[in-house]
Design an enzyme around this catalytic site. Structure first.
Site, PDB file in Angstrom:
ATOM      1  N   LYS A 182      83.478  14.037  24.840  1.00  0.00           N
ATOM      2  CA  LYS A 182      83.967  15.329  24.723  1.00  0.00           C
ATOM      3  C   LYS A 182      84.346  16.008  26.239  1.00  0.00           C
ATOM      4  O   LYS A 182      83.217  16.493  26.834  1.00  0.00           O
ATOM      5  CB  LYS A 182      83.395  16.275  23.844  1.00  0.00           C
ATOM      6  CG  LYS A 182      84.176  17.318  23.296  1.00  0.00           C
ATOM      7  CD  LYS A 182      84.871  18.250  24.098  1.00  0.00           C
ATOM      8  CE  LYS A 182      84.077  19.254  24.692  1.00  0.00           C
ATOM      9  NZ  LYS A 182      84.865  20.349  25.243  1.00  0.00           N
ATOM     10  N   CYS A 198      77.986  22.047  41.363  1.00  0.00           N
ATOM     11  CA  CYS A 198      76.882  22.496  40.784  1.00  0.00           C
ATOM     12  C   CYS A 198      75.630  22.554  41.718  1.00  0.00           C
ATOM     13  O   CYS A 198      74.799  23.329  41.841  1.00  0.00           O
ATOM     14  CB  CYS A 198      76.201  21.562  39.907  1.00  0.00           C
ATOM     15  SG  CYS A 198      76.201  19.766  40.362  1.00  0.00           S
ATOM     16  N   GLU A 248      74.805  31.963  39.526  1.00  0.00           N
ATOM     17  CA  GLU A 248      75.740  30.900  39.819  1.00  0.00           C
ATOM     18  C   GLU A 248      77.135  31.461  39.942  1.00  0.00           C
ATOM     19  O   GLU A 248      77.624  31.504  38.936  1.00  0.00           O
ATOM     20  CB  GLU A 248      75.641  29.530  39.076  1.00  0.00           C
ATOM     21  CG  GLU A 248      76.320  28.369  39.390  1.00  0.00           C
ATOM     22  CD  GLU A 248      76.234  27.369  38.453  1.00  0.00           C
ATOM     23  OE1 GLU A 248      76.114  27.537  37.222  1.00  0.00           O
ATOM     24  OE2 GLU A 248      75.937  26.116  38.948  1.00  0.00           O
TER      25      GLU A 248
END
Ligand code: NAD
Length: 499
Positions: A192, A302, A402
């Site tokens: 997905k 990330c 973040e």
């Protein structure tokens, strides 16, 4: 001789592109069971993007059923290792042959520069499939020590059906990090992709079947997290979820596993990585590493080096060097311009979130050294210039959250102890770096930074031989390297008694 790419060339490739937006289930493209679709604005110019199938539980059921049937039949897992290897290597070759098409699909979806899509994302995707393909005929099982009248085989067996859920920042690369080892180990997969980046996942699946991967071994169901990802993670016939995404959704995935069939989970989550620069460091090298480490892919990385922890005595000179490198080397521009180094952010809502975090940071007292503004509005796309904030402390939101945009938080320190305390004062533990000419200190520091990867006097170097992943709330389980195979397998003991 390498091709001379131009903006016109890429515009023609885009015009000729006919993206396939349907799911890929049981070896063929399929519309959603409900017939529903969705579209998103293109990050590069805000125009309507391609139409993609909107998956729901019924589509996940069909894909899981196909994956389970393929697994149980042994059509892939029981194939001769050499044959499996050849298929994976052919798949890697097809990815390279279709590199321009895949690069354009990726750029169309996520707004990253076309040359980065081609030279980095396509290349690393193909290399990842190849790396694990090459391992297939080199994986040995074990015989355990027993007495003379018994033989105990310790077999490494695939888990079954793996649900893979991936983010939009490096779709093809992260897909390959999971597809490679999961499929090489003999599992079937239902992928997905993020709703923002469906196109390359669908194309990777059709290329896999073209290479000879049996139908059902690799399925793709596109759609939104709640509607498509959740039913996959809750599915009673899925043995594991390999997830990359935010820490917030990673926690939900653990919950879904607990609420359903205690499936395994592997989580690659967020980061707020420190890059520590001591006054004895090569400041030119450090400036370049900071700028590229934080701003590459528009900061949508990330393990981006988003916290610069710099010795006070060299702070101003380093910030000036970072500004110079950023302005001279890291060209922000239209993703189809070959010279562009960083392109658009993924979508308007994300850009607004980045700008809101910047505004909140300024309110808290962070001072803008340069950049971090919305630009190129005339394109209709979602662009923010790379920027740096100074006068910061590690408790400010720009240093803790973040941001996932091209924004660097610079924090000054005076002593080594203070630098280490600030570096580790985060909920994340994905990556970190230290710049110093004192090798004793470099090793001391690299051992003490609590992160899955620590670089010394460089940033973001990696290859497939090295594991990647985090500690703390950056998750657990490692992608890349030979060790990644382990999480898609389990041990099975077969004990035989003689006489
Ligand atoms: P996200 O968590 O919003 O989405 C990731 C995936 O999860 C998408 O496919 C999304 O559709 C799906 N999802 C969302 N809600 C879900 C739900 N309730 N159930 C099941 N699936 C659901 O993350 P994103 O915005 O796509 O990506 C950015 C995040 O990914 C950042 O936090 C970044 O640090 C992280 N990331 C981590 C790594 C790593 O290796 N550690 C690599 C890349 C990105």
């Amino acid at each position: 001789m390498s091709k001379a790419y131009t903006r016109d060339y890429w515009e023609e490739v885009l015009t000729a592109l006919e993206p396939e937006g349907r799911h890929f289930i049981d070896g063929e493209h399929r519309a959603a069971a409900t017939g529903e679709t969705f579209t998103r604005p293109r990050p590069m110019d805000g125009k309507p993007g391609p139409t993609v199938s909107r998956g729901r539980a019924a589509d996940i059921d069909a894909a899981v059923k196909s994956a389970r049937t393929a697994f149980e039949s042994g059509v892939w897992r029981k194939k001769e290792p050499l044959e499996k290897k050849k298929i994976m290597l052919k798949w890697a070759d097809l990815i390279r042959t279709h590199g321009e098409e895949l690069a354009m699909l990726e750029t169309l979806d996520v707004g990253k520069p076309i040359m980065a899509s081609l030279n980095v994302d396509v290349r690393l995707c193909a290399d990842g499939i190849q790396f694990y393909g090459e391992m297939i005929d080199k994986l040995y099982d074990e015989i355990a020590p027993t007495g003379p009248n018994a033989r105990a085989l310790v077999r490494k067996v695939p888990l079954g059906v793996i649900g893979v859920i991936t983010p939009w920042n490096y779709p093809m690369i992260i897909d390959a990090w999971k597809l490679g080892p999961a499929i090489a180990a003999g599992n079937s997969v239902v992928l997905k992709p993020a709703e923002q980046s469906s196109l390359t996942a669908i194309r990777l699946a059709s290329l896999a079947v073209e290479a000879g991967l049996p139908a059902g071994v690799f399925n793709v169901v596109t759609g939104y997290g709640e509607e498509t990802g959740k039913p996959l993670a809750l599915h009673m016939d899925v043995d594991m979820i390999a997830f990359t995404g935010s820490t917030e959704v990673g926690k939900l995935i653990m919950g879904y596993a607990a609420q359903s069939n205690v499936k395994r989970v592997a989580l690659e989550l967020g980061g707020k990585s420190p890059l520590v620069v001591f006054e004895d460091a090569d400041l030119d090298a450090a400036a370049s590493a900071v700028a590229w480490g934080c701003f590459y892919n528009s900061g949508e990385t990330c393990h981006a080096s988003t916290r610069l922890i710099v010795q006070r005595s060299v702070r101003d000179v380093l910030i000036a060097k970072i500004e110079a490198v950023t302005k001279s080397d890291i060209a922000l521009g239209h993703p189809l311009e070959p010279a562009t180094q960083i392109g658009a952010l993924i979508e308007e809502a994300h850009m607004d979130k980045v700008l809101a975090l910047i505004a909140a940071g300024e309110k808290e007292g962070a001072r803008r050294a340069f950049g971090a503004e919305r630009v190129m509005t005339e394109t209709g796309g979602f662009y923010v210039s790379p920027g740096v904030f100074v006068d910061m402390t590690n408790d400010m939101s720009l240093a803790r959250q973040e941001i996932f945009g091209p924004v660097l938080a610079a924090i000054a320190f005076d002593t080594e102890e203070e630098a280490l305390r600030i570096a580790n004062d985060t909920i994340y533990g994905l990556a970190g770096a230290v710049f110093t000419k004192d090798m004793d200190r470099a090793h001391r520091f690299s051992e003490a930074i609590h992160a899955g990867t620590v670089w010394i006097n460089t940033y973001d170097m990696s290859n497939f031989a090295t594991p990647f992943g985090g500690f703390k709330q950056s998750g657990f389980g490692r992608d890349r390297s030979v060790h990644a195979i382990d999480k898609y397998c389990d041990y099975k003991t077969i004990w035989q008694q003689f006489g």
